[in-house]
Design an enzyme around this catalytic site. Structure first.
Site, PDB file in Angstrom:
ATOM      1  N   GLU A 175      68.034 -28.379  71.979  1.00 47.14           N
ATOM      2  CA  GLU A 175      69.425 -28.567  71.556  1.00 47.14           C
ATOM      3  C   GLU A 175      70.132 -27.263  71.859  1.00 47.14           C
ATOM      4  O   GLU A 175      69.967 -26.268  71.151  1.00 47.14           O
ATOM      5  CB  GLU A 175      69.484 -28.924  70.070  1.00 47.14           C
ATOM      6  CG  GLU A 175      70.817 -29.508  69.646  1.00 47.14           C
ATOM      7  CD  GLU A 175      71.726 -28.477  69.010  1.00 47.14           C
ATOM      8  OE1 GLU A 175      72.635 -27.989  69.727  1.00 47.14           O
ATOM      9  OE2 GLU A 175      71.524 -28.149  67.845  1.00 47.14           O
TER      10      GLU A 175
ATOM     11  N   LYS B 254      59.586 -20.252  63.934  1.00 46.00           N
ATOM     12  CA  LYS B 254      60.113 -18.890  63.942  1.00 46.00           C
ATOM     13  C   LYS B 254      61.608 -18.966  63.662  1.00 46.00           C
ATOM     14  O   LYS B 254      62.391 -19.414  64.496  1.00 46.00           O
ATOM     15  CB  LYS B 254      59.911 -18.196  65.293  1.00 46.00           C
ATOM     16  CG  LYS B 254      60.258 -16.681  65.225  1.00 46.00           C
ATOM     17  CD  LYS B 254      60.807 -16.141  66.529  1.00 46.00           C
ATOM     18  CE  LYS B 254      62.282 -16.391  66.654  1.00 46.00           C
ATOM     19  NZ  LYS B 254      63.109 -15.596  65.694  1.00 46.00           N
TER      20      LYS B 254
ATOM     21  N   GLU C  45      81.830 -20.858  75.621  1.00 44.82           N
ATOM     22  CA  GLU C  45      81.733 -21.208  74.210  1.00 44.82           C
ATOM     23  C   GLU C  45      82.145 -20.009  73.356  1.00 44.82           C
ATOM     24  O   GLU C  45      81.628 -18.908  73.540  1.00 44.82           O
ATOM     25  CB  GLU C  45      80.302 -21.627  73.882  1.00 44.82           C
ATOM     26  CG  GLU C  45      80.118 -22.176  72.489  1.00 44.82           C
ATOM     27  CD  GLU C  45      78.703 -22.673  72.240  1.00 44.82           C
ATOM     28  OE1 GLU C  45      78.519 -23.490  71.319  1.00 44.82           O
ATOM     29  OE2 GLU C  45      77.777 -22.243  72.964  1.00 44.82           O
TER      30      GLU C  45
ATOM     31  N   CYS D  34      77.540 -25.172  67.226  1.00 44.36           N
ATOM     32  CA  CYS D  34      77.447 -25.628  68.612  1.00 44.36           C
ATOM     33  C   CYS D  34      78.270 -26.876  68.869  1.00 44.36           C
ATOM     34  O   CYS D  34      78.510 -27.233  70.030  1.00 44.36           O
ATOM     35  CB  CYS D  34      75.991 -25.866  68.990  1.00 44.36           C
ATOM     36  SG  CYS D  34      75.132 -26.982  67.856  1.00 44.36           S
TER      37      CYS D  34
END
Length: 463
Positions: A232, A157, A366, A266
Protein backbone atom coordinates in the site's frame (compact mmCIF):
# COMPACT_ATOMS: atom_id res chain seq x y z
CA UNK A 1 26.01 -2.05 24.28
CA UNK A 2 22.45 -1.73 23.03
CA UNK A 3 21.61 0.90 20.43
CA UNK A 4 18.81 3.24 21.44
CA UNK A 5 16.62 5.61 19.49
CA UNK A 6 14.47 8.42 20.81
CA UNK A 7 10.74 8.92 20.38
CA UNK A 8 9.75 12.59 20.48
CA UNK A 9 6.46 14.43 20.80
CA UNK A 10 6.20 16.31 17.47
CA UNK A 11 3.98 18.96 19.09
CA UNK A 12 6.62 20.01 21.65
CA UNK A 13 9.87 18.36 20.67
CA UNK A 14 10.03 16.73 24.10
CA UNK A 15 11.51 13.28 24.55
CA UNK A 16 8.80 10.71 25.29
CA UNK A 17 10.82 7.54 25.60
CA UNK A 18 14.07 5.85 24.64
CA UNK A 19 13.50 2.61 22.74
CA UNK A 20 16.01 -0.17 22.23
CA UNK A 21 16.79 -1.05 18.63
CA UNK A 22 17.08 -4.78 18.08
CA UNK A 23 20.34 -6.15 16.78
CA UNK A 24 20.55 -8.16 13.57
CA UNK A 25 20.93 -11.30 15.63
CA UNK A 26 17.87 -10.51 17.74
CA UNK A 27 15.78 -9.81 14.66
CA UNK A 28 16.81 -13.07 13.04
CA UNK A 29 16.08 -14.91 16.26
CA UNK A 30 12.59 -13.38 16.40
CA UNK A 31 12.02 -14.42 12.79
CA UNK A 32 13.08 -17.98 13.60
CA UNK A 33 10.72 -18.05 16.59
CA UNK A 34 7.86 -16.90 14.37
CA UNK A 35 8.73 -19.56 11.83
CA UNK A 36 8.87 -22.34 14.44
CA UNK A 37 5.58 -21.16 15.96
CA UNK A 38 3.81 -21.27 12.61
CA UNK A 39 2.89 -24.97 12.52
CA UNK A 40 1.42 -24.87 16.00
CA UNK A 41 -0.55 -21.65 15.38
CA UNK A 42 -1.79 -22.87 11.99
CA UNK A 43 -3.08 -26.03 13.67
CA UNK A 44 -5.28 -24.02 16.05
CA UNK A 45 -8.83 -24.38 14.76
CA UNK A 46 -10.45 -21.35 13.14
CA UNK A 47 -13.06 -20.92 15.87
CA UNK A 48 -10.36 -20.74 18.55
CA UNK A 49 -8.33 -18.23 16.51
CA UNK A 50 -11.51 -16.20 16.12
CA UNK A 51 -12.11 -16.27 19.87
CA UNK A 52 -8.55 -15.09 20.58
CA UNK A 53 -8.88 -12.23 18.10
CA UNK A 54 -12.13 -11.12 19.73
CA UNK A 55 -10.37 -11.20 23.09
CA UNK A 56 -7.60 -9.02 21.64
CA UNK A 57 -10.17 -6.55 20.35
CA UNK A 58 -11.78 -6.39 23.79
CA UNK A 59 -8.41 -5.74 25.44
CA UNK A 60 -7.71 -2.91 23.00
CA UNK A 61 -11.06 -1.29 23.70
CA UNK A 62 -10.53 -1.60 27.45
CA UNK A 63 -7.30 0.38 27.00
CA UNK A 64 -8.67 2.78 24.40
CA UNK A 65 -7.97 6.03 26.24
CA UNK A 66 -4.39 5.20 27.18
CA UNK A 67 -3.64 3.91 23.67
CA UNK A 68 -5.06 7.07 22.12
CA UNK A 69 -3.00 9.28 24.41
CA UNK A 70 0.16 7.35 23.52
CA UNK A 71 -0.66 7.75 19.84
CA UNK A 72 -1.18 11.49 20.14
CA UNK A 73 2.04 11.89 22.11
CA UNK A 74 4.20 10.13 19.51
CA UNK A 75 2.27 11.05 16.35
CA UNK A 76 0.81 14.47 17.11
CA UNK A 77 -2.70 13.93 15.77
CA UNK A 78 -5.59 15.37 17.81
CA UNK A 79 -6.77 13.11 20.62
CA UNK A 80 -10.23 12.80 19.05
CA UNK A 81 -8.60 11.40 15.91
CA UNK A 82 -6.49 8.99 17.96
CA UNK A 83 -9.59 7.72 19.76
CA UNK A 84 -11.21 7.23 16.37
CA UNK A 85 -8.16 5.34 15.12
CA UNK A 86 -8.32 2.91 18.05
CA UNK A 87 -11.90 2.12 17.02
CA UNK A 88 -10.79 1.82 13.39
CA UNK A 89 -7.96 -0.52 14.41
CA UNK A 90 -10.26 -2.77 16.41
CA UNK A 91 -12.76 -2.88 13.54
CA UNK A 92 -10.14 -4.84 11.56
CA UNK A 93 -9.59 -7.26 14.41
CA UNK A 94 -13.36 -7.74 14.76
CA UNK A 95 -13.87 -8.24 11.02
CA UNK A 96 -11.12 -10.83 10.64
CA UNK A 97 -12.16 -12.62 13.81
CA UNK A 98 -15.25 -13.49 11.81
CA UNK A 99 -13.44 -14.11 8.51
CA UNK A 100 -11.26 -16.70 10.25
CA UNK A 101 -14.33 -18.96 10.21
CA UNK A 102 -15.07 -18.31 6.54
CA UNK A 103 -11.95 -19.59 4.81
CA UNK A 104 -13.69 -21.89 2.40
CA UNK A 105 -12.49 -24.46 -0.12
CA UNK A 106 -14.59 -25.98 -2.89
CA UNK A 107 -15.26 -29.14 -4.86
CA UNK A 108 -14.88 -29.06 -8.64
CA UNK A 109 -16.81 -31.53 -10.84
CA UNK A 110 -14.27 -33.85 -12.44
CA UNK A 111 -14.18 -34.82 -16.12
CA UNK A 112 -13.93 -38.47 -15.13
CA UNK A 113 -16.18 -40.65 -12.99
CA UNK A 114 -13.12 -42.08 -11.25
CA UNK A 115 -11.81 -38.73 -10.01
CA UNK A 116 -12.67 -36.20 -7.33
CA UNK A 117 -11.22 -32.67 -7.31
CA UNK A 118 -11.07 -30.41 -4.25
CA UNK A 119 -9.50 -27.04 -3.59
CA UNK A 120 -8.44 -25.98 -0.09
CA UNK A 121 -6.81 -22.94 1.49
CA UNK A 122 -3.95 -22.96 3.94
CA UNK A 123 -1.94 -20.19 5.68
CA UNK A 124 1.05 -18.92 3.78
CA UNK A 125 3.51 -18.98 6.68
CA UNK A 126 5.37 -16.31 8.64
CA UNK A 127 4.37 -12.78 7.59
CA UNK A 128 6.58 -9.72 8.07
CA UNK A 129 5.04 -6.25 8.13
CA UNK A 130 6.51 -2.77 7.96
CA UNK A 131 4.08 -0.07 9.09
CA UNK A 132 4.04 3.75 8.84
CA UNK A 133 3.97 6.47 11.47
CA UNK A 134 0.78 8.21 10.36
CA UNK A 135 -1.61 5.43 11.47
CA UNK A 136 0.44 3.40 13.97
CA UNK A 137 -2.53 1.38 15.27
CA UNK A 138 -4.77 0.79 12.25
CA UNK A 139 -2.03 -0.02 9.77
CA UNK A 140 -0.72 -2.72 12.09
CA UNK A 141 -4.05 -4.38 12.89
CA UNK A 142 -5.10 -4.19 9.23
CA UNK A 143 -2.19 -6.57 8.53
CA UNK A 144 -1.94 -8.57 11.74
CA UNK A 145 -5.62 -9.45 12.08
CA UNK A 146 -6.05 -11.20 8.70
CA UNK A 147 -2.65 -12.87 9.04
CA UNK A 148 -3.51 -14.34 12.43
CA UNK A 149 -7.03 -15.20 11.32
CA UNK A 150 -5.64 -17.15 8.37
CA UNK A 151 -3.30 -19.10 10.65
CA UNK A 152 -0.11 -17.21 9.82
CA UNK A 153 2.39 -16.02 12.39
CA UNK A 154 3.27 -12.32 12.27
CA UNK A 155 6.21 -10.02 12.94
CA UNK A 156 6.11 -6.24 12.51
CA UNK A 157 8.58 -3.39 12.38
CA UNK A 158 6.81 -0.15 13.32
CA UNK A 159 8.06 3.27 12.23
CA UNK A 160 10.85 4.64 14.42
CA UNK A 161 8.79 7.81 14.98
CA UNK A 162 5.83 5.89 16.45
CA UNK A 163 6.77 2.48 17.88
CA UNK A 164 5.02 2.83 21.24
CA UNK A 165 1.45 2.30 20.00
CA UNK A 166 2.43 -0.89 18.18
CA UNK A 167 4.37 -2.23 21.15
CA UNK A 168 1.37 -1.75 23.42
CA UNK A 169 -1.03 -3.35 20.93
CA UNK A 170 1.13 -6.46 20.74
CA UNK A 171 1.40 -6.60 24.52
CA UNK A 172 -2.40 -6.59 24.62
CA UNK A 173 -2.52 -9.39 22.03
CA UNK A 174 -0.33 -11.48 24.31
CA UNK A 175 -2.50 -10.63 27.31
CA UNK A 176 -5.50 -11.81 25.26
CA UNK A 177 -3.90 -15.23 24.89
CA UNK A 178 -2.33 -15.06 21.44
CA UNK A 179 1.04 -16.85 21.75
CA UNK A 180 4.03 -14.55 22.14
CA UNK A 181 5.85 -16.04 19.16
CA UNK A 182 2.75 -15.85 16.95
CA UNK A 183 2.77 -12.05 16.99
CA UNK A 184 6.00 -10.11 17.60
CA UNK A 185 7.60 -6.72 16.98
CA UNK A 186 11.15 -5.63 16.25
CA UNK A 187 12.56 -2.11 16.29
CA UNK A 188 15.21 -0.62 14.07
CA UNK A 189 15.92 1.41 10.94
CA UNK A 190 13.68 0.52 8.05
CA UNK A 191 16.44 -0.17 5.54
CA UNK A 192 18.23 -2.52 7.94
CA UNK A 193 15.18 -4.47 9.07
CA UNK A 194 13.74 -4.48 5.56
CA UNK A 195 16.85 -6.17 4.19
CA UNK A 196 16.71 -8.81 6.93
CA UNK A 197 13.03 -9.45 6.26
CA UNK A 198 13.35 -9.75 2.49
CA UNK A 199 16.42 -11.99 2.62
CA UNK A 200 15.05 -14.37 5.26
CA UNK A 201 14.25 -17.89 4.12
CA UNK A 202 11.65 -18.17 6.88
CA UNK A 203 9.46 -15.22 5.88
CA UNK A 204 6.97 -16.08 3.15
CA UNK A 205 5.20 -12.75 2.81
CA UNK A 206 6.03 -9.05 3.13
CA UNK A 207 3.28 -6.50 3.70
CA UNK A 208 4.20 -2.81 3.65
CA UNK A 209 2.50 0.56 3.91
CA UNK A 210 4.66 3.53 3.00
CA UNK A 211 6.32 5.36 0.16
CA UNK A 212 6.42 4.06 -3.40
CA UNK A 213 10.25 4.15 -3.70
CA UNK A 214 10.65 2.01 -0.56
CA UNK A 215 7.90 -0.31 -1.73
CA UNK A 216 9.60 -0.82 -5.08
CA UNK A 217 12.85 -1.72 -3.31
CA UNK A 218 11.07 -4.22 -1.08
CA UNK A 219 9.46 -5.82 -4.13
CA UNK A 220 12.84 -6.12 -5.85
CA UNK A 221 14.51 -7.57 -2.77
CA UNK A 222 11.67 -10.03 -2.20
CA UNK A 223 12.09 -11.46 -5.68
CA UNK A 224 15.21 -13.44 -4.75
CA UNK A 225 13.21 -15.65 -2.40
CA UNK A 226 9.94 -15.29 -4.36
CA UNK A 227 8.01 -13.88 -1.42
CA UNK A 228 4.40 -12.84 -1.69
CA UNK A 229 4.00 -9.07 -1.32
CA UNK A 230 1.20 -6.66 -0.47
CA UNK A 231 2.08 -3.02 -1.00
CA UNK A 232 0.00 0.00 0.00
CA UNK A 233 2.08 2.84 -1.38
CA UNK A 234 1.89 6.55 -2.16
CA UNK A 235 -1.10 8.49 -3.37
CA UNK A 236 -1.98 11.82 -4.94
CA UNK A 237 -5.74 11.89 -4.59
CA UNK A 238 -7.89 14.14 -6.76
CA UNK A 239 -11.17 15.56 -5.49
CA UNK A 240 -13.55 16.66 -8.25
CA UNK A 241 -16.43 19.07 -7.62
CA UNK A 242 -18.95 19.05 -10.45
CA UNK A 243 -21.13 22.03 -11.29
CA UNK A 244 -24.25 20.40 -9.79
CA UNK A 245 -22.59 19.37 -6.51
CA UNK A 246 -23.96 20.31 -3.10
CA UNK A 247 -21.19 22.77 -2.34
CA UNK A 248 -21.71 23.03 1.42
CA UNK A 249 -21.61 19.25 1.74
CA UNK A 250 -18.60 19.04 -0.58
CA UNK A 251 -16.76 21.60 1.55
CA UNK A 252 -17.41 19.63 4.74
CA UNK A 253 -16.25 16.40 3.16
CA UNK A 254 -13.20 18.06 1.61
CA UNK A 255 -12.09 19.37 5.00
CA UNK A 256 -12.56 15.93 6.55
CA UNK A 257 -10.46 14.32 3.83
CA UNK A 258 -7.78 16.97 3.43
CA UNK A 259 -7.00 18.05 6.98
CA UNK A 260 -7.29 14.80 8.95
CA UNK A 261 -3.95 14.07 10.65
CA UNK A 262 -2.75 17.47 9.36
CA UNK A 263 -3.04 16.18 5.80
CA UNK A 264 -0.52 13.42 6.53
CA UNK A 265 -2.49 10.53 5.05
CA UNK A 266 -1.99 8.63 1.82
CA UNK A 267 -5.65 9.01 0.83
CA UNK A 268 -6.20 12.68 1.66
CA UNK A 269 -7.36 15.02 -1.13
CA UNK A 270 -4.24 16.50 -2.73
CA UNK A 271 -5.66 18.12 -5.86
CA UNK A 272 -9.07 19.82 -5.72
CA UNK A 273 -10.51 20.09 -9.21
CA UNK A 274 -13.60 22.33 -9.36
CA UNK A 275 -15.91 23.20 -12.25
CA UNK A 276 -15.26 26.77 -13.34
CA UNK A 277 -18.91 27.80 -12.84
CA UNK A 278 -18.73 27.11 -9.08
CA UNK A 279 -15.02 27.71 -8.53
CA UNK A 280 -15.24 31.05 -6.75
CA UNK A 281 -18.15 30.08 -4.53
CA UNK A 282 -16.61 26.75 -3.54
CA UNK A 283 -13.16 28.26 -2.90
CA UNK A 284 -14.60 31.04 -0.72
CA UNK A 285 -16.74 28.60 1.28
CA UNK A 286 -13.79 26.26 1.77
CA UNK A 287 -11.44 29.02 2.90
CA UNK A 288 -14.04 30.37 5.33
CA UNK A 289 -14.51 26.98 6.99
CA UNK A 290 -10.78 26.16 7.01
CA UNK A 291 -10.10 29.37 8.93
CA UNK A 292 -12.12 27.92 11.82
CA UNK A 293 -9.75 24.97 12.30
CA UNK A 294 -7.67 25.17 15.47
CA UNK A 295 -3.98 24.34 15.19
CA UNK A 296 -2.13 23.06 18.24
CA UNK A 297 -1.07 20.25 20.54
CA UNK A 298 -3.25 17.21 19.95
CA UNK A 299 -3.81 16.80 23.69
CA UNK A 300 -5.40 20.25 23.97
CA UNK A 301 -9.18 20.34 23.80
CA UNK A 302 -10.59 21.58 20.50
CA UNK A 303 -7.46 21.01 18.43
CA UNK A 304 -8.29 20.11 14.83
CA UNK A 305 -4.84 20.13 13.23
CA UNK A 306 -1.70 18.90 14.95
CA UNK A 307 1.99 19.21 14.06
CA UNK A 308 3.93 17.94 11.07
CA UNK A 309 5.81 14.79 12.01
CA UNK A 310 9.33 16.12 11.36
CA UNK A 311 11.51 18.75 9.72
CA UNK A 312 11.76 16.89 6.41
CA UNK A 313 8.00 16.77 6.03
CA UNK A 314 7.68 20.44 7.01
CA UNK A 315 10.28 21.56 4.48
CA UNK A 316 8.54 19.69 1.66
CA UNK A 317 5.25 21.43 2.44
CA UNK A 318 6.82 24.89 2.59
CA UNK A 319 8.68 24.26 -0.68
CA UNK A 320 5.49 23.27 -2.48
CA UNK A 321 3.54 26.28 -1.19
CA UNK A 322 6.32 28.72 -2.09
CA UNK A 323 6.66 27.20 -5.55
CA UNK A 324 2.91 27.55 -6.14
CA UNK A 325 2.85 31.18 -4.99
CA UNK A 326 5.83 32.06 -7.18
CA UNK A 327 3.99 30.59 -10.16
CA UNK A 328 0.79 32.53 -9.57
CA UNK A 329 -1.28 30.71 -6.96
CA UNK A 330 -3.46 32.88 -4.72
CA UNK A 331 -3.45 32.26 -0.97
CA UNK A 332 -7.03 32.36 0.34
CA UNK A 333 -6.04 31.41 3.87
CA UNK A 334 -3.05 29.98 5.69
CA UNK A 335 0.59 30.08 4.57
CA UNK A 336 1.43 30.58 8.24
CA UNK A 337 3.88 28.53 10.26
CA UNK A 338 4.68 28.03 13.94
CA UNK A 339 8.02 26.31 14.27
CA UNK A 340 10.91 25.98 16.65
CA UNK A 341 13.76 24.11 15.01
CA UNK A 342 15.80 24.07 18.20
CA UNK A 343 13.00 22.42 20.18
CA UNK A 344 11.97 20.32 17.20
CA UNK A 345 8.33 21.11 16.42
CA UNK A 346 6.73 22.25 13.17
CA UNK A 347 3.15 23.47 12.70
CA UNK A 348 1.63 24.39 9.34
CA UNK A 349 -1.64 26.32 9.45
CA UNK A 350 -4.30 24.92 7.10
CA UNK A 351 -3.76 26.56 3.73
CA UNK A 352 -6.05 26.99 0.72
CA UNK A 353 -4.51 27.92 -2.63
CA UNK A 354 -6.53 29.08 -5.64
CA UNK A 355 -5.55 29.38 -9.32
CA UNK A 356 -3.26 26.37 -9.11
CA UNK A 357 -2.04 24.96 -12.43
CA UNK A 358 -0.06 22.04 -13.82
CA UNK A 359 3.28 23.87 -13.75
CA UNK A 360 3.31 23.77 -9.96
CA UNK A 361 5.06 21.04 -7.95
CA UNK A 362 2.04 20.59 -5.70
CA UNK A 363 0.06 19.17 -8.63
CA UNK A 364 2.61 16.43 -9.23
CA UNK A 365 4.03 15.54 -5.80
CA UNK A 366 2.20 14.14 -2.79
CA UNK A 367 2.14 16.95 -0.21
CA UNK A 368 1.53 15.10 3.08
CA UNK A 369 0.46 18.31 4.74
CA UNK A 370 -2.55 20.59 5.38
CA UNK A 371 -2.53 22.39 2.02
CA UNK A 372 -5.55 22.37 -0.33
CA UNK A 373 -4.66 23.45 -3.90
CA UNK A 374 -7.64 24.31 -6.12
CA UNK A 375 -7.67 24.20 -9.91
CA UNK A 376 -10.58 24.36 -12.34
CA UNK A 377 -12.05 22.51 -15.33
CA UNK A 378 -14.65 23.14 -18.04
CA UNK A 379 -15.65 19.69 -19.28
CA UNK A 380 -15.79 16.50 -17.22
CA UNK A 381 -13.27 14.84 -19.56
CA UNK A 382 -10.77 17.53 -18.61
CA UNK A 383 -11.31 16.81 -14.91
CA UNK A 384 -10.61 13.12 -15.51
CA UNK A 385 -7.48 13.94 -17.50
CA UNK A 386 -6.15 16.11 -14.66
CA UNK A 387 -7.05 13.49 -12.07
CA UNK A 388 -5.39 10.63 -13.94
CA UNK A 389 -2.24 12.59 -14.83
CA UNK A 390 -0.20 10.89 -12.11
CA UNK A 391 1.57 7.55 -11.70
CA UNK A 392 -0.44 7.03 -8.52
CA UNK A 393 -3.90 5.53 -8.23
CA UNK A 394 -4.83 5.04 -4.59
CA UNK A 395 -7.88 7.19 -3.77
CA UNK A 396 -10.11 9.66 -5.61
CA UNK A 397 -13.21 11.61 -4.67
CA UNK A 398 -15.94 13.35 -6.60
CA UNK A 399 -19.07 15.29 -5.76
CA UNK A 400 -22.06 15.30 -8.07
CA UNK A 401 -25.78 14.55 -7.81
CA UNK A 402 -26.00 13.59 -11.48
CA UNK A 403 -25.89 9.81 -11.83
CA UNK A 404 -24.55 9.98 -15.41
CA UNK A 405 -21.67 12.18 -14.31
CA UNK A 406 -21.05 9.94 -11.32
CA UNK A 407 -20.96 6.73 -13.33
CA UNK A 408 -18.71 8.33 -15.96
CA UNK A 409 -16.25 9.38 -13.26
CA UNK A 410 -16.34 5.95 -11.61
CA UNK A 411 -15.65 4.25 -14.92
CA UNK A 412 -12.83 6.55 -16.03
CA UNK A 413 -10.90 7.38 -12.84
CA UNK A 414 -7.89 5.07 -12.46
CA UNK A 415 -7.98 4.70 -8.69
CA UNK A 416 -8.55 1.72 -6.41
CA UNK A 417 -10.70 3.59 -3.85
CA UNK A 418 -13.33 6.09 -4.95
CA UNK A 419 -15.66 8.19 -2.83
CA UNK A 420 -18.81 9.50 -4.55
CA UNK A 421 -20.16 12.24 -2.31
CA UNK A 422 -18.02 10.61 0.38
CA UNK A 423 -14.75 12.00 1.73
CA UNK A 424 -14.12 9.07 4.07
CA UNK A 425 -14.74 5.76 2.31
CA UNK A 426 -12.26 3.57 4.24
CA UNK A 427 -13.77 0.69 6.23
CA UNK A 428 -12.61 -2.67 7.56
CA UNK A 429 -15.29 -4.49 5.57
CA UNK A 430 -14.24 -2.95 2.22
CA UNK A 431 -11.11 -3.60 0.09
CA UNK A 432 -8.45 -0.91 0.46
CA UNK A 433 -5.63 -0.59 -2.08
CA UNK A 434 -4.38 1.20 -5.14
CA UNK A 435 -3.76 0.91 -8.86
CA UNK A 436 -0.66 1.79 -10.88
CA UNK A 437 2.27 2.76 -8.61
CA UNK A 438 0.08 2.99 -5.54
CA UNK A 439 0.44 -0.66 -4.71
CA UNK A 440 -0.31 -4.34 -5.07
CA UNK A 441 -3.10 -6.25 -3.40
CA UNK A 442 -5.95 -5.21 -1.13
CA UNK A 443 -6.41 -4.91 2.63
CA UNK A 444 -9.81 -5.08 4.30
CA UNK A 445 -12.99 -6.83 3.23
CA UNK A 446 -13.18 -10.44 2.14
CA UNK A 447 -10.31 -9.66 -0.23
CA UNK A 448 -8.00 -8.79 2.66
CA UNK A 449 -7.48 -12.32 3.95
CA UNK A 450 -6.69 -13.87 0.56
CA UNK A 451 -3.05 -12.61 0.43
CA UNK A 452 -2.33 -14.66 3.57
CA UNK A 453 -3.56 -17.93 2.06
CA UNK A 454 -2.15 -20.45 -0.36
CA UNK A 455 -4.47 -22.38 -2.69
CA UNK A 456 -3.97 -26.16 -2.74
CA UNK A 457 -5.55 -28.35 -5.41
CA UNK A 458 -6.13 -32.06 -4.83
CA UNK A 459 -7.08 -34.53 -7.58
CA UNK A 460 -8.06 -37.95 -6.28
CA UNK A 461 -8.03 -40.73 -8.89
CA UNK A 462 -8.83 -44.43 -9.16
CA UNK A 463 -12.10 -44.17 -7.25
Amino acid sequence: MATMFNVYNPATGELIEEVTAHTEGEIKQAIKKGHLAFKKWAAVNAHERSKLLRSWSQKVQENKESLAKTMTLENGKPLAESLGEVDYATSYIDWYAEEAKRIYGRTIPAASESKRITVSKQPIGLVAAITPWNFPAAMMTRKAAPALAAGCTFIVKPAVETPLTTIRLIELAHEAGIPTDAIQYVNGRGSVVGDIFTSSEFIRKITFTGSTPVGKQLIKNSADTVKHVTMELGGHAPLIVAEDADLDFAVTQTIGSKFRNAGQTCVCANRIIVHESVLDVFADKLAKEVQKLKVGNGLEEGTNVGPIINKKGYEKIVSQVNDAIEKGAQVLTGNKYDTDEEKGYYFVHPTVLKNVNSTMDIMHEETFGPVAPITSFKEIEEAVEIANSTPFGLAAYFFTNNYKTGMYLHDHLDFGIIGWNDGGPSAAHAPFGGMKESGLGREGGIEGIEPYLETKYLSVGNL
